[in-house]
Motif scaffolding. Structure first.
Motif, PDB file in Angstrom:
ATOM      1  N   VAL A 102     -10.184  31.789 -11.712  1.00 25.20           N
ATOM      2  CA  VAL A 102      -9.481  33.073 -11.700  1.00 25.20           C
ATOM      3  C   VAL A 102     -10.093  34.025 -10.680  1.00 25.20           C
ATOM      4  CG1 VAL A 102      -9.011  35.144 -13.072  1.00 25.20           C
ATOM      5  CG2 VAL A 102      -8.651  32.884 -14.067  1.00 25.20           C
ATOM      6  N   LEU A 103     -11.398  34.148 -10.683  1.00 26.86           N
ATOM      7  CA  LEU A 103     -12.040  35.120  -9.793  1.00 26.86           C
ATOM      8  C   LEU A 103     -11.945  34.711  -8.326  1.00 26.86           C
ATOM      9  CD1 LEU A 103     -15.129  36.021 -11.989  1.00 26.86           C
ATOM     10  CD2 LEU A 103     -13.079  37.410 -11.572  1.00 26.86           C
ATOM     11  N   LYS A 104     -11.698  33.419  -8.064  1.00 27.47           N
ATOM     12  CA  LYS A 104     -11.471  32.970  -6.692  1.00 27.47           C
ATOM     13  C   LYS A 104      -9.982  32.831  -6.375  1.00 27.47           C
ATOM     14  CE  LYS A 104     -14.033  29.898  -4.696  1.00 27.47           C
ATOM     15  NZ  LYS A 104     -14.750  28.642  -4.362  1.00 27.47           N
ATOM     16  N   ASP A 105      -9.115  33.071  -7.373  1.00 28.51           N
ATOM     17  CA  ASP A 105      -7.665  32.950  -7.183  1.00 28.51           C
ATOM     18  C   ASP A 105      -7.300  31.554  -6.670  1.00 28.51           C
ATOM     19  OD1 ASP A 105      -5.052  33.938  -7.319  1.00 28.51           O
ATOM     20  OD2 ASP A 105      -5.054  34.515  -5.211  1.00 28.51           O
ATOM     21  N   VAL A 106      -7.901  30.546  -7.297  1.00 26.70           N
ATOM     22  CA  VAL A 106      -7.687  29.161  -6.883  1.00 26.70           C
ATOM     23  C   VAL A 106      -6.468  28.587  -7.585  1.00 26.70           C
ATOM     24  CG1 VAL A 106      -8.650  26.816  -7.029  1.00 26.70           C
ATOM     25  CG2 VAL A 106     -10.103  28.738  -6.336  1.00 26.70           C
ATOM     26  N   THR A 107      -5.654  27.845  -6.848  1.00 24.98           N
ATOM     27  CA  THR A 107      -4.556  27.081  -7.423  1.00 24.98           C
ATOM     28  C   THR A 107      -5.014  25.639  -7.598  1.00 24.98           C
ATOM     29  OG1 THR A 107      -2.869  28.450  -6.371  1.00 24.98           O
ATOM     30  CG2 THR A 107      -2.187  26.261  -7.103  1.00 24.98           C
ATOM     31  N   ALA A 108      -4.935  25.130  -8.836  1.00 17.76           N
ATOM     32  CA  ALA A 108      -5.289  23.736  -9.120  1.00 17.76           C
ATOM     33  C   ALA A 108      -4.000  22.954  -9.384  1.00 17.76           C
ATOM     34  CB  ALA A 108      -6.209  23.637 -10.322  1.00 17.76           C
ATOM     35  N   VAL A 109      -3.853  21.820  -8.714  1.00 21.80           N
ATOM     36  CA  VAL A 109      -2.637  21.008  -8.808  1.00 21.80           C
ATOM     37  C   VAL A 109      -3.017  19.607  -9.263  1.00 21.80           C
ATOM     38  CG1 VAL A 109      -0.619  20.126  -7.588  1.00 21.80           C
ATOM     39  CG2 VAL A 109      -1.633  22.305  -6.887  1.00 21.80           C
ATOM     40  N   GLY A 110      -2.338  19.111 -10.285  1.00 15.89           N
ATOM     41  CA  GLY A 110      -2.520  17.737 -10.727  1.00 15.89           C
ATOM     42  C   GLY A 110      -1.445  16.841 -10.156  1.00 15.89           C
ATOM     43  N   ILE A 111      -1.805  15.616  -9.802  1.00 13.15           N
ATOM     44  CA  ILE A 111      -0.869  14.658  -9.209  1.00 13.15           C
ATOM     45  C   ILE A 111      -0.760  13.439 -10.105  1.00 13.15           C
ATOM     46  CG2 ILE A 111      -0.400  13.148  -7.228  1.00 13.15           C
ATOM     47  CD1 ILE A 111      -0.163  16.107  -6.549  1.00 13.15           C
ATOM     48  N   LEU A 112       0.465  13.157 -10.575  1.00  9.15           N
ATOM     49  CA  LEU A 112       0.747  11.944 -11.339  1.00  9.15           C
ATOM     50  C   LEU A 112       1.895  11.204 -10.675  1.00  9.15           C
ATOM     51  CD1 LEU A 112       0.403  10.135 -13.896  1.00  9.15           C
ATOM     52  CD2 LEU A 112       2.224  11.511 -14.922  1.00  9.15           C
ATOM     53  N   GLY A 113       1.600  10.069 -10.086  1.00  4.35           N
ATOM     54  CA  GLY A 113       2.667   9.234  -9.545  1.00  4.35           C
ATOM     55  C   GLY A 113       3.004   9.536  -8.108  1.00  4.35           C
ATOM     56  N   ALA A 114       3.580   8.514  -7.471  1.00  3.74           N
ATOM     57  CA  ALA A 114       3.850   8.553  -6.036  1.00  3.74           C
ATOM     58  C   ALA A 114       5.268   8.955  -5.681  1.00  3.74           C
ATOM     59  CB  ALA A 114       3.572   7.161  -5.444  1.00  3.74           C
ATOM     60  N   SER A 115       6.132   9.153  -6.665  1.00  6.03           N
ATOM     61  CA  SER A 115       7.572   9.184  -6.439  1.00  6.03           C
ATOM     62  C   SER A 115       7.998   9.975  -5.204  1.00  6.03           C
ATOM     63  CB  SER A 115       8.286   9.726  -7.671  1.00  6.03           C
ATOM     64  OG  SER A 115       8.004   8.946  -8.810  1.00  6.03           O
ATOM     65  N   ALA A 116       7.670  11.257  -5.152  1.00  3.60           N
ATOM     66  CA  ALA A 116       8.132  12.098  -4.043  1.00  3.60           C
ATOM     67  C   ALA A 116       7.431  11.773  -2.730  1.00  3.60           C
ATOM     68  CB  ALA A 116       7.929  13.571  -4.393  1.00  3.60           C
ATOM     69  N   GLY A 117       6.344  11.025  -2.787  1.00  3.79           N
ATOM     70  CA  GLY A 117       5.605  10.698  -1.571  1.00  3.79           C
ATOM     71  C   GLY A 117       5.944   9.359  -0.960  1.00  3.79           C
ATOM     72  N   LEU A 152       0.814  -1.217   0.000  1.00  2.00           N
ATOM     73  CA  LEU A 152       0.000   0.000   0.000  1.00  2.00           C
ATOM     74  C   LEU A 152       0.846   1.265   0.000  1.00  2.00           C
ATOM     75  CD1 LEU A 152      -2.741  -1.239   2.447  1.00  2.00           C
ATOM     76  CD2 LEU A 152      -3.107  -0.580   0.074  1.00  2.00           C
ATOM     77  N   VAL A 153       2.172   1.113  -0.029  1.00  2.00           N
ATOM     78  CA  VAL A 153       3.050   2.283  -0.054  1.00  2.00           C
ATOM     79  C   VAL A 153       2.844   3.100  -1.326  1.00  2.00           C
ATOM     80  CG1 VAL A 153       5.463   3.000  -0.274  1.00  2.00           C
ATOM     81  CG2 VAL A 153       4.800   1.398   1.534  1.00  2.00           C
ATOM     82  N   GLU A 154       2.694   2.420  -2.475  1.00  2.00           N
ATOM     83  CA  GLU A 154       2.556   3.163  -3.729  1.00  2.00           C
ATOM     84  C   GLU A 154       1.286   4.024  -3.751  1.00  2.00           C
ATOM     85  OE1 GLU A 154       1.789   4.362  -7.793  1.00  2.00           O
ATOM     86  OE2 GLU A 154       0.497   3.117  -6.533  1.00  2.00           O
ATOM     87  N   PRO A 155       0.106   3.497  -3.455  1.00  2.00           N
ATOM     88  CA  PRO A 155      -1.047   4.400  -3.392  1.00  2.00           C
ATOM     89  C   PRO A 155      -0.909   5.447  -2.297  1.00  2.00           C
ATOM     90  CG  PRO A 155      -1.654   2.178  -2.694  1.00  2.00           C
ATOM     91  CD  PRO A 155      -0.301   2.082  -3.312  1.00  2.00           C
ATOM     92  N   ALA A 156      -0.276   5.080  -1.182  1.00  2.00           N
ATOM     93  CA  ALA A 156      -0.083   6.064  -0.114  1.00  2.00           C
ATOM     94  C   ALA A 156       0.873   7.173  -0.538  1.00  2.00           C
ATOM     95  CB  ALA A 156       0.431   5.383   1.148  1.00  2.00           C
TER      96      ALA A 156
END
Length: 341
Positions: A268-283, A150-154
């Motif tokens: 834009v009007l809410k100044d939202v930052t959207a982040v996409g996650i691909l892969g577990a490497s750094a986690g 379960l390390v990879e999904p974690a």
């Protein structure tokens, strides 16, 4: 020879006798003890996975990228101290020399292998696995084979928590109560974040101590300091942008089968930052530490552990009769339907 699961076409899979791997230069051979089945494996089985249509993946294909095991062979150039060590590994294996790899972004290397997903490196739904030694992670004694798989999904979930950029006491809403959603919730809770979940089947989430678990109709009107979308529903990214507090973050790790739409005027009007996650490497390393320290115990997420012979049925959506309520099914390649070989 050894036994391995082979996907032969859309909806078709069988266990075959295949040549056992040999550790090439820089590689080890791992005896696989547990391998997880995830949504990507299911999409490869059904033929819906986008990589099959873009040509980076093709049948026959040997899947499996969530795994744990013990190193049994070491190839040329590999330190012999790896032998006998319990390990897992990074799914994303870059070329090592391109601009992205050199810049620490090997998980988006254009020539990368993705273990058991892209062509080029057979996966872990097999008795043994050849794997590059420089992408191994050691499992401490306190992290057993089940938690190790379960390390990879974690690791993916850990990256979601990091990307949300919340301080202790702030409020996180996680959309989705599957494996990634629940692991995100567990890792965030361990950091002192106030976690809420949105889903459809909530009894299991509540059994893990997430009392603030809601359906869409019951979701309270609260300020959400970050929202993680861990669903496969095309409508959820837009909902995440709608719900998140202005100036905060939406984290997207779920992939829908159809295009999902976000109105950039809202972002834009809410100044939202959207982040996409691909892969577990750094986690991966922090996920292992969270498991080893006892801050997070992922094992309740496992509903059942079955044999390699039962893997095709699991990919087709059938749950073992004895399965518990958790979302994750693991495969033990050493096991037969009757027990251990």
């Amino acid at each position: 020879m050894m036994r391995a699961l082979v996907l032969t076409g859309p909806g078709a899979a069988e266990v075959r006798e295949v040549p056992a791997p040999v550790a090439g230069p820089g590689q080890v051979v791992v005896e696989v003890e547990r391998a997880g089945v995830c949504g990507t494996d299911v999409e490869l089985f059904t033929g819906e996975m986008s990589y099959l249509h873009s040509g980076v993946s093709s049948y026959p294909l040997r899947p499996g990228h969530e795994w744990s095991g013990t190193v049994r062979e070491a190839g040329a150039g590999v330190d012999a101290s790896w032998l006998g060590r319990r390990v897992t590994g990074d799914t994303m294996i870059g070329c090592g020399h391109c601009r992205r790899c050199v810049g620490g972004r090997h998980h988006v290397c254009p020539e990368r292998h993705e273990l058991g997903i892209r062509d080029g490196l057979a996966g872990a739904l097999a008795e043994r696995l050849a794997f590059p030694a420089n992408r191994l992670h050691v499992l401490p004694d306190g992290v057993d084979a089940t938690a190790g798989a379960l390390v990879e999904p974690a690791g993916n979930a850990q990256r979601c928590v990091d990307a949300a950029a919340l301080a202790a006491g702030e409020r996180l809403l996680v959309l989705g109560t599957g494996t990634i959603g629940l692991l995100t919730a567990m890792l965030a809770r361990a950091r002192g974040v106030e976690v809420h979940l949105l889903g459809q089947e909530l009894a299991f989430a509540r059994s893990l101590g997430f009392a603030e678990s809601w359906t869409r109709g019951s979701l309270p009107s609260l300020p959400w300091d970050a929202v993680v979308d861990a669903t496969n529903a095309a409508s959820m990214p837009a909902l995440a942008v709608d719900l998140v507090e202005p100036g905060r973050r939406v984290v997207c790790i779920g992939l829908s089968g159809a295009p999902s739409m976000i109105d950039t005027r809202d972002a834009v009007l809410k100044d939202v930052t959207a982040v996409g996650i691909l892969g577990a490497s750094a986690g991966l390393a922090p996920a292992i530490e969270a498991f080893a320290s006892g801050a997070v115990d992922p094992r309740p997420l496992v509903a059942a552990t079955v044999s390699l012979d039962e893997a095709a049925a699991v990919l087709a959506g059938r749950r073992p009769a004895t399965a518990g309520p958790g979302p994750k099914i693991l495969i033990d390649p050493r096991r037969t339907i009757e027990g251990y070989a």
